[in-house]
Motif scaffolding. Structure first.
Motif, PDB file in Angstrom:
ATOM      1  N   TYR A 361      23.923  20.359 -22.231  1.00 28.95           N
ATOM      2  CA  TYR A 361      24.716  21.325 -21.266  1.00 28.95           C
ATOM      3  C   TYR A 361      24.271  22.894 -20.964  1.00 28.95           C
ATOM      4  O   TYR A 361      24.659  22.961 -19.835  1.00 28.95           O
ATOM      5  CB  TYR A 361      26.140  21.244 -21.804  1.00 28.95           C
ATOM      6  N   THR A 362      23.566  23.490 -21.903  1.00 24.49           N
ATOM      7  CA  THR A 362      22.962  24.860 -21.702  1.00 24.49           C
ATOM      8  C   THR A 362      21.893  24.628 -20.762  1.00 24.49           C
ATOM      9  O   THR A 362      21.675  25.505 -19.980  1.00 24.49           O
ATOM     10  CB  THR A 362      22.636  25.218 -22.939  1.00 24.49           C
ATOM     11  N   ILE A 364      21.435  22.666 -18.381  1.00 23.50           N
ATOM     12  CA  ILE A 364      21.617  22.032 -16.989  1.00 23.50           C
ATOM     13  C   ILE A 364      21.078  22.914 -15.755  1.00 23.50           C
ATOM     14  O   ILE A 364      20.310  22.567 -14.950  1.00 23.50           O
ATOM     15  CB  ILE A 364      22.979  21.718 -16.820  1.00 23.50           C
ATOM     16  N   LYS A 365      21.606  24.112 -16.162  1.00 23.79           N
ATOM     17  CA  LYS A 365      21.516  25.209 -14.761  1.00 23.79           C
ATOM     18  C   LYS A 365      19.757  25.568 -14.845  1.00 23.79           C
ATOM     19  O   LYS A 365      19.357  25.976 -13.735  1.00 23.79           O
ATOM     20  CB  LYS A 365      22.210  26.423 -14.899  1.00 23.79           C
ATOM     21  N   TYR A 366      19.111  25.642 -15.931  1.00 22.20           N
ATOM     22  CA  TYR A 366      17.802  25.941 -16.136  1.00 22.20           C
ATOM     23  C   TYR A 366      17.072  24.765 -15.610  1.00 22.20           C
ATOM     24  O   TYR A 366      16.137  25.077 -14.828  1.00 22.20           O
ATOM     25  CB  TYR A 366      17.415  26.179 -17.491  1.00 22.20           C
ATOM     26  N   GLU A 368      17.898  22.692 -13.198  1.00 18.43           N
ATOM     27  CA  GLU A 368      18.141  23.010 -11.706  1.00 18.43           C
ATOM     28  C   GLU A 368      17.124  23.832 -11.052  1.00 18.43           C
ATOM     29  O   GLU A 368      16.735  23.823 -10.041  1.00 18.43           O
ATOM     30  CB  GLU A 368      19.391  23.221 -11.287  1.00 18.43           C
ATOM     31  N   ASP A 369      16.509  25.040 -11.948  1.00 25.31           N
ATOM     32  CA  ASP A 369      15.950  25.925 -11.418  1.00 25.31           C
ATOM     33  C   ASP A 369      14.345  25.560 -11.684  1.00 25.31           C
ATOM     34  O   ASP A 369      13.304  26.268 -11.346  1.00 25.31           O
ATOM     35  CB  ASP A 369      16.035  27.174 -11.980  1.00 25.31           C
ATOM     36  N   ASN A 402      26.067  30.841 -21.940  1.00 27.12           N
ATOM     37  CA  ASN A 402      24.916  29.961 -21.475  1.00 27.12           C
ATOM     38  C   ASN A 402      23.748  30.620 -20.827  1.00 27.12           C
ATOM     39  O   ASN A 402      22.922  29.935 -20.399  1.00 27.12           O
ATOM     40  CB  ASN A 402      25.814  29.214 -20.260  1.00 27.12           C
ATOM     41  N   TYR A 403      23.513  31.709 -21.292  1.00 30.55           N
ATOM     42  CA  TYR A 403      22.016  32.182 -21.386  1.00 30.55           C
ATOM     43  C   TYR A 403      21.290  32.174 -22.344  1.00 30.55           C
ATOM     44  O   TYR A 403      21.641  32.624 -23.556  1.00 30.55           O
ATOM     45  CB  TYR A 403      22.194  33.734 -20.666  1.00 30.55           C
TER      46      TYR A 403
END
Length: 426
Positions: A361-362, A364-366, A368-369, A402-403
């Motif tokens: 879950y952590t 996910i945004k990474y 996406e990039d 989440n960083y």
């Protein structure tokens, strides 16, 4: 008016100095009467003379004690101690004694990764020097660089704050970014450095003065005091100008970075930077953006030569994640190869790399990039060992809000133990 300003409450030292002066006068008055038999008759006023001397001694001792306590109280506040008692003072003095004897560590790089590591290292040694890139040209730093013709202060500011022994409020002020108006996005810390640079007319001197103000542990040095611009040549032959443009344009062109270079090409580092490398127990590269934070420092004349000649342990800390537009799909060996390509030398003794699995879950945004975890494989480990490079693997991830960041405490323990183990073997 000047007297009122002098007695205005501050550290609380002036009142004790004043009291100590009264004590010195009282002691001297009594003592001079004994030797010179002035003012009083020695036989008839023996009690008065004795009282003057005793009161003088008491006031002097009391003022010294209170002055020391006032100074220690401020130091304790800087170091995060709330109480001022014998146990706290002993702990503080013991810690300072241990830190002063800590290993001499030089950390080379820039960006968030470097400042995170510095926060951890200052708990293990006070003999820290950060050599920081000044090739960045984006954000608030880029604006000040363009408008004032000064070196970009952003990475320098982050390192100063990381090593500062100051109150949390001061840290918040230095890191504060304006949200409205013409200063929107600009950091107060950047403006502070810009102001000091204007006052002293010298970036290096300005940084040293700020270090004194913030009670910085160790030193923060720019990689050079001359204006520098970073370029990248992609594998498709295209050349990108400007540090902030490199990852963006590389990603747009869908072409990997072949190598980076600086202009002007012949730049001198600070002599102080060369001196600390010569005396270092450990030289650390990274963590940080490979092509825009770590390697630019290695392009400065004589820096690599001194690193190679130094008897220090040379360590490279790989990033936890790949960086889109810079190190897409890079493994640990790819990072090492990039450094070797730019230095033309094998200057790394150890690689410190993460093996901790990061929660999905952590990531996910990474993802996406386009960023992926950098996890060493068995094949890569064998390859590095065959080159004479030691591999240190550990769980090194610290996730906050989440960083994904490095665990500064674990990294600092590993680096410190490397130096201690070397000393023990010798």
């Amino acid at each position: 008016m000047s007297f009122m300003k002098w007695i205005k409450p501050g550290l609380g030292i002036k009142r004790w100095i004043f009291l100590g002066l009264i004590g010195i006068i009282s002691f001297s008055f009594g003592l001079s009467t004994i030797f010179y038999k002035t003012v009083f008759n020695l036989v008839q006023n023996w009690i008065i003379i004795t009282c003057l001397i005793i009161v003088g001694v008491i006031l002097i001792v009391f003022s010294i004690k209170k002055s020391i306590q006032s100074i220690l109280k401020v130091v304790c506040n800087y170091k995060g101690y709330n109480a001022l008692d014998k146990e706290t003072i002993n702990k503080l003095l013991y810690k300072e004694k241990i830190l002063n004897k800590g290993p001499k560590i030089v950390v080379i790089g820039g960006g968030t990764g470097l400042s995170v590591l510095l926060r951890g290292l200052k708990e293990y040694t006070s003999n820290i020097t950060a050599i920081v890139t000044v090739a960045d040209d984006g954000g608030g730093s880029g604006i000040l660089r363009e408008d004032l013709g000064m070196l970009p202060p952003g990475d320098i500011r982050s390192c100063l704050v990381a090593l500062a022994n100051t109150e949390p409020t001061m840290e918040k002020i230095l890191q504060y970014r304006f949200k409205e108006g013409s200063l929107k996005g600009q950091s107060f810390g950047n403006l502070f450095i810009a102001a000091m640079n204007e006052i002293y007319g010298n970036f290096e001197v300005a940084i040293k003065e700020i270090s004194n103000v913030l009670a910085v542990t160790g030193r923060v040095l720019p990689m050079t005091t001359e204006s520098v611009k970073l370029y990248a040549k992609l594998k498709n032959g295209k050349v990108i100008e400007g540090e902030s443009n490199i990852p963006v344009k590389s990603k747009e062109a869908d072409s990997e970075i072949d190598h980076v270079f600086i202009k002007p090409r012949k730049l001198r580092p600070l002599e102080e930077a060369l001196d600390v490398i010569r005396e270092a127990d450990c030289v650390v590269l990274g963590p940080g953006s490979l092509y825009t934070s770590v390697i630019p420092n290695l392009l400065i004349n004589d820096l690599v030569k001194e690193i190679e000649k130094s008897q220090a342990i040379k360590v490279y800390i790989t990033n936890v994640m790949t960086q889109p537009g810079e190190t897409d799909n890079y493994g640990v060996v790819d990072h090492i190869d990039a450094i070797s390509k730019h230095t033309k030398k094998s200057i790394i003794d150890y690689v410190i790399t993460n093996i901790e699995r990061i929660p999905p879950y952590t990531l996910i945004k990474y993802h996406e990039d386009g960023a992926k975890p950098v996890i060493i494989t068995d094949e890569e480990e064998e390859e590095l060992l065959s080159r004479g490079i030691g591999v240190i693997k550990d769980n090194l991830v610290d996730v906050k809000k989440n960083y994904i960041r490095h665990d500064a405490k674990k990294l600092s323990e590993i680096i410190t133990n490397l130096v201690l183990n070397k000393r023990f073997k010798i």
